[in-house]
Write a protein that holds these residues in place. Structure first.
Motif, PDB file in Angstrom:
ATOM      1  N   LEU A  97       0.799  -1.028  -0.061  1.00 56.60           N
ATOM      2  CA  LEU A  97       0.284  -0.067  -0.085  1.00 56.60           C
ATOM      3  C   LEU A  97       1.122   1.115  -0.006  1.00 56.60           C
ATOM      4  N   VAL A  98       1.559   1.616   0.280  1.00 60.93           N
ATOM      5  CA  VAL A  98       3.083   2.643   0.738  1.00 60.93           C
ATOM      6  C   VAL A  98       3.197   2.562  -0.441  1.00 60.93           C
ATOM      7  N   ALA A  99       3.611   1.553  -1.176  1.00 63.56           N
ATOM      8  CA  ALA A  99       3.663   1.984  -2.376  1.00 63.56           C
ATOM      9  C   ALA A  99       3.099   2.171  -3.744  1.00 63.56           C
ATOM     10  N   VAL A 100       1.948   1.837  -3.627  1.00 66.25           N
ATOM     11  CA  VAL A 100       1.115   2.052  -4.351  1.00 66.25           C
ATOM     12  C   VAL A 100       1.055   3.488  -4.149  1.00 66.25           C
ATOM     13  N   SER A 101       0.409   4.050  -2.969  1.00 67.60           N
ATOM     14  CA  SER A 101       0.833   5.527  -2.532  1.00 67.60           C
ATOM     15  C   SER A 101       1.866   6.405  -2.851  1.00 67.60           C
ATOM     16  N   LEU A 102       2.732   6.088  -3.013  1.00 64.79           N
ATOM     17  CA  LEU A 102       4.152   6.809  -2.834  1.00 64.79           C
ATOM     18  C   LEU A 102       3.899   6.704  -4.850  1.00 64.79           C
ATOM     19  N   GLY A 103       3.433   5.398  -5.532  1.00 66.65           N
ATOM     20  CA  GLY A 103       3.122   5.438  -7.056  1.00 66.65           C
ATOM     21  C   GLY A 103       2.546   6.810  -7.176  1.00 66.65           C
ATOM     22  N   VAL A 104       1.666   7.148  -6.310  1.00 67.63           N
ATOM     23  CA  VAL A 104       0.157   8.015  -7.574  1.00 67.63           C
ATOM     24  C   VAL A 104       0.329   9.251  -6.898  1.00 67.63           C
ATOM     25  N   ALA A 105       1.232   9.498  -5.860  1.00 68.07           N
ATOM     26  CA  ALA A 105       1.831  10.669  -5.418  1.00 68.07           C
ATOM     27  C   ALA A 105       2.566  11.137  -6.330  1.00 68.07           C
ATOM     28  N   LEU A 106       3.933  10.653  -6.940  1.00 68.60           N
ATOM     29  CA  LEU A 106       5.016  10.823  -8.302  1.00 68.60           C
ATOM     30  C   LEU A 106       4.142  11.598  -9.129  1.00 68.60           C
ATOM     31  N   ILE A 107       2.866  11.527  -9.748  1.00 68.16           N
ATOM     32  CA  ILE A 107       1.782  11.954 -10.291  1.00 68.16           C
ATOM     33  C   ILE A 107       1.049  12.459 -10.272  1.00 68.16           C
ATOM     34  N   VAL A 108       0.515  13.211  -8.869  1.00 68.30           N
ATOM     35  CA  VAL A 108      -0.214  14.212  -8.414  1.00 68.30           C
ATOM     36  C   VAL A 108       1.226  15.275  -8.449  1.00 68.30           C
ATOM     37  N   VAL A 109       2.495  15.633  -7.776  1.00 70.53           N
ATOM     38  CA  VAL A 109       3.676  15.534  -7.746  1.00 70.53           C
ATOM     39  C   VAL A 109       3.774  16.799  -8.995  1.00 70.53           C
ATOM     40  N   ARG A 112      -9.891  -1.753   4.731  1.00 67.08           N
ATOM     41  CA  ARG A 112      -9.875  -0.953   3.351  1.00 67.08           C
ATOM     42  C   ARG A 112     -10.101   0.025   3.635  1.00 67.08           C
ATOM     43  N   GLY A 113     -11.225   0.835   4.977  1.00 67.53           N
ATOM     44  CA  GLY A 113     -11.011   1.862   5.325  1.00 67.53           C
ATOM     45  C   GLY A 113      -9.692   3.092   5.696  1.00 67.53           C
ATOM     46  N   GLN A 114      -8.868   2.020   6.674  1.00 64.85           N
ATOM     47  CA  GLN A 114      -7.451   2.594   6.977  1.00 64.85           C
ATOM     48  C   GLN A 114      -6.775   2.903   5.928  1.00 64.85           C
ATOM     49  N   ALA A 115      -6.539   1.141   5.116  1.00 66.63           N
ATOM     50  CA  ALA A 115      -5.824   1.554   3.355  1.00 66.63           C
ATOM     51  C   ALA A 115      -6.332   2.947   3.129  1.00 66.63           C
ATOM     52  N   PHE A 116      -7.870   2.929   2.244  1.00 68.19           N
ATOM     53  CA  PHE A 116      -7.977   4.267   1.431  1.00 68.19           C
ATOM     54  C   PHE A 116      -7.502   5.408   2.258  1.00 68.19           C
ATOM     55  N   ALA A 117      -7.520   5.880   3.358  1.00 72.76           N
ATOM     56  CA  ALA A 117      -6.461   6.553   4.952  1.00 72.76           C
ATOM     57  C   ALA A 117      -5.669   7.021   3.979  1.00 72.76           C
ATOM     58  N   VAL A 118      -4.594   5.915   3.754  1.00 77.32           N
ATOM     59  CA  VAL A 118      -3.035   6.429   3.816  1.00 77.32           C
ATOM     60  C   VAL A 118      -3.316   6.968   2.508  1.00 77.32           C
ATOM     61  N   TRP A 119      -4.250   6.278   1.409  1.00 80.29           N
ATOM     62  CA  TRP A 119      -4.154   6.614  -0.456  1.00 80.29           C
ATOM     63  C   TRP A 119      -4.456   7.776  -0.715  1.00 80.29           C
ATOM     64  N   GLY A 120      -5.637   7.715   0.043  1.00 73.23           N
ATOM     65  CA  GLY A 120      -6.158   9.979  -0.030  1.00 73.23           C
ATOM     66  C   GLY A 120      -5.094  10.583   0.473  1.00 73.23           C
ATOM     67  N   SER A 121      -4.866  10.667   1.706  1.00 74.45           N
ATOM     68  CA  SER A 121      -4.004  11.867   2.429  1.00 74.45           C
ATOM     69  C   SER A 121      -2.747  11.395   1.781  1.00 74.45           C
ATOM     70  N   THR A 122      -2.419  10.897   1.000  1.00 70.75           N
ATOM     71  CA  THR A 122      -0.909  10.759   0.407  1.00 70.75           C
ATOM     72  C   THR A 122      -1.455  11.807  -0.873  1.00 70.75           C
ATOM     73  N   ILE A 123      -2.505  11.749  -1.472  1.00 70.90           N
ATOM     74  CA  ILE A 123      -2.558  12.316  -2.759  1.00 70.90           C
ATOM     75  C   ILE A 123      -2.744  13.853  -2.188  1.00 70.90           C
ATOM     76  N   GLY A 124      -3.233  14.372  -1.548  1.00 76.79           N
ATOM     77  CA  GLY A 124      -3.434  15.475  -0.436  1.00 76.79           C
ATOM     78  C   GLY A 124      -1.922  16.150  -0.245  1.00 76.79           C
ATOM     79  N   ALA A 125      -1.435  15.324   0.606  1.00 77.48           N
ATOM     80  CA  ALA A 125       0.029  16.231   0.865  1.00 77.48           C
ATOM     81  C   ALA A 125       1.124  16.145  -0.671  1.00 77.48           C
TER      82      ALA A 125
END
Length: 561
Positions: free
Chosen positions: A12-24, A132-145
């Motif tokens: 999940l951390v890897a996926v979230s960082l991947g999303v962070a790259l495209i948002v940045v 699932r709720g916890q995982a989406f919390a990490v995923w979504g917070s990564t987008i905002g950050a």
């Protein structure tokens, strides 16, 4: 599903960082544009395409990427997207001229479009219940950050070389791909194919719509105000290319929808299963997502301008001020973990939207030509907490009842709703900001006794430069007063944008009452380990054969996506 739970969290951390790259990469180029122009010697048209090409291609391909995730496995599409993103980042970092950089940014958008919906599908498939709720919390917070970190990183790298903004992606992509391959389970796949006409219609419709929303203020919404040059051909007058793009996009998307409905009635394979919209949580949740996108990140497009040209911050200092937003988003991630067991996702969405609106209203109230940093940071911190909660859990709500076999399509539609909402929000907010800036400055200058023609010229210069002309106003006759008026007018523009964003988020909050309690993330019957029974087409007269909808779980490490 073949991967122990602790390793899934690393995945999940890897996926979230991947999303962070495209948002940045959506936000960082705005800060780096000046050194790019100076280094490569490009003109304003090329500079604009360096900025916008990535976002337009990204939005255009989201539905197609979601369908590919269902057919070939979300993990496989995610890894391929990372490979494309990394290779094009290398090309962008080494670009010898503007044309090469623009081409790299176009193809980079293809990689980004593959990463976002597949990341959603991976999170949705790998976690169940409270996790699932916890995982989406990490995923979504990564987008905002990530949206807040982009300007900070860009401002810092501008002191070294703009090329590092792309070069840093390459080792990051390698590490993320390795972690995703080792730590996430192989994804389910569906039998089927991609309908080529549908793919072309969706890409054309979404791409033209994204172009129109992004470029409306530049080229004019109705009549051309600036020439558009593409491939040596110039559109210089008559109806705006934005108006033509809006009409063409509407036609393409209408034909696309009719084709998807017809394919579904015939039992064929649509690119987008319109039957998903029979699910109230999905249909209404996407409407909420669109409105959330309108209000969430439009302010990030204008806030750095105010910080730099009104308060006198450097590009790095302006980015540093946005760290408060990122910090709030990370706080929301931790809160989302503890709240997942007791607070339903829909309630978290409502709480987040309320906090976002409160933070933006506070920003409007504290904005002044001599604002201290701490009230601005406090308002952004509250806003960031709201972004972290709402962005994460609205996705959980939207996908709560989507069958596992359609997770990629559902993720693609939700991602498209988010991106188009954000593009529309940025278009509305920047138009409001600059219109208010120009009108307010002109009124202030004429009220101080300046001739109308001179006031019109100065207000046009400040508006066209996005505020960059303000420091130079002080060098002319009566310059100090004109510069003070420009700073006050820019502050009025920021206040108007802040209050408008807050109002849009309150509208999104009201829209959440169209969602039923079933959307609160209750354990779905369509989780892969629970049999995949909750198909939206089940029981409908025109449904396809059950075998066409059921996923094929591919859990062997060598077979899955």
């Amino acid at each position: 599903m073949g991967v122990p739970m602790p390793r899934r969290w690393l995945g999940l951390v890897a996926v979230s960082l991947g999303v962070a790259l495209i948002v940045v990469d959506l936000t960082i180029v705005n800060v780096l544009l000046a050194p790019v122009i100076e280094d490569l010697g490009i003109d304003s048209t090329e500079a604009q395409w360096v900025q916008e090409s990535y976002a337009i291609v990204f939005a255009a391909l989201l539905l197609l990427a979601g369908r590919l995730s269902d057919l070939y496995g979300a993990r496989r599409v995610f890894l391929l997207g990372l490979a494309v993103f990394g290779a094009t980042s290398l090309g962008a970092g080494l670009a010898p001229d503007g044309g090469t950089l623009i081409l790299a940014r176009f193809v980079q958008g293809v990689g980004g479009a593959m990463i976002l919906p597949s990341s959603l599908a991976l999170v949705n498939a790998a976690f169940t219940g409270r996790e699932r709720g916890q995982a989406f919390a990490v995923w979504g917070s990564t987008i905002g950050a990530a949206a807040a970190v982009g300007p900070l990183l860009g401002g810092w790298l501008a002191d070294f070389s703009w090329r590092w903004a792309f070069g840093l992606n390459i080792p990051a992509v390698a590490l993320i791909a390795l972690a995703a391959r080792l730590c996430l389970p192989a994804s389910p796949r569906s039998r089927g194919r991609v309908d080529a006409p549908s793919a072309a219609l969706s890409a054309a419709g979404l791409g033209l719509l994204a172009f129109a929303l992004v470029e409306g203020r530049t080229y004019g919404w109705l009549a051309s105000v600036e020439p558009l040059t593409v491939g040596g051909v110039t559109w210089g007058g008559g109806p705006s290319p934005v108006l033509v793009a809006l009409v063409a996009a509407s036609a393409a998307l209408a034909v696309f929808w009719r084709r998807q409905s017809a394919l579904r009635r015939r039992g064929a394979e649509p690119l987008m299963d319109v039957g998903l919209f029979a699910l109230p949580s999905f249909r209404n949740g996407n409407a909420v997502t669109l409105v959330v996108g309108l209000g969430e990140f439009g302010i990030v497009a204008v806030l750095p301008l105010w910080l730099q040209f009104t308060l006198g911050y450097s590009a790095f200092e302006a980015g540093l001020a946005l760290v408060a937003l990122a910090a709030g988003s990370f706080v929301a991630s931790g809160a989302g973990f503890s709240m997942a067991a007791t607070v339903p996702p829909l309630t978290q969405v409502r709480l987040g939207l309320g906090l976002e609106a409160a933070g933006l209203a506070a920003l409007g109230l504290c904005a002044a030509t001599d604002s201290a940093w701490w009230p601005v940071a406090g308002a952004l911190f509250v806003y960031g907490i709201g972004v972290g909660l709402a962005t994460a859990q609205v996705t959980n709500v939207v996908l709560a009842e989507v069958p596992a076999a359609s997770a990629g399509q559902g993720s693609g539609i939700q991602s498209a709703s988010r991106e188009l909402g954000s593009a529309l929000g940025i278009a509305v907010l920047t138009t409001l900001f600059f219109s208010t800036l120009g009108t307010s400055l002109r009124d202030r200058l004429t009220g101080a006794g300046m001739p109308d023609a001179e006031a019109e010229r100065l207000s046009g210069a400040v508006t066209d430069s996005a505020g960059a002309a303000i420091p130079s106003l002080a060098d002319g006759p009566g310059g100090a007063e004109a510069a003070d008026a420009a700073r006050a007018a820019m502050t009025t523009g920021l206040q108007a944008a802040s209050y408008a964003c807050a109002g849009l988020l309150l509208l999104a909050l009201a829209a959440t009452w169209s969602l039923t309690p079933r959307a609160d993330g209750a354990e779905r019957k369509n989780d892969p380990e629970e049999g995949g029974k909750n198909d939206p087409e089940e029981g409908e007269k025109n449904g396809r054969e059950e075998g066409d909808q059921r996923a094929e779980p591919l859990t062997a490490p060598g077979n899955g996506g």
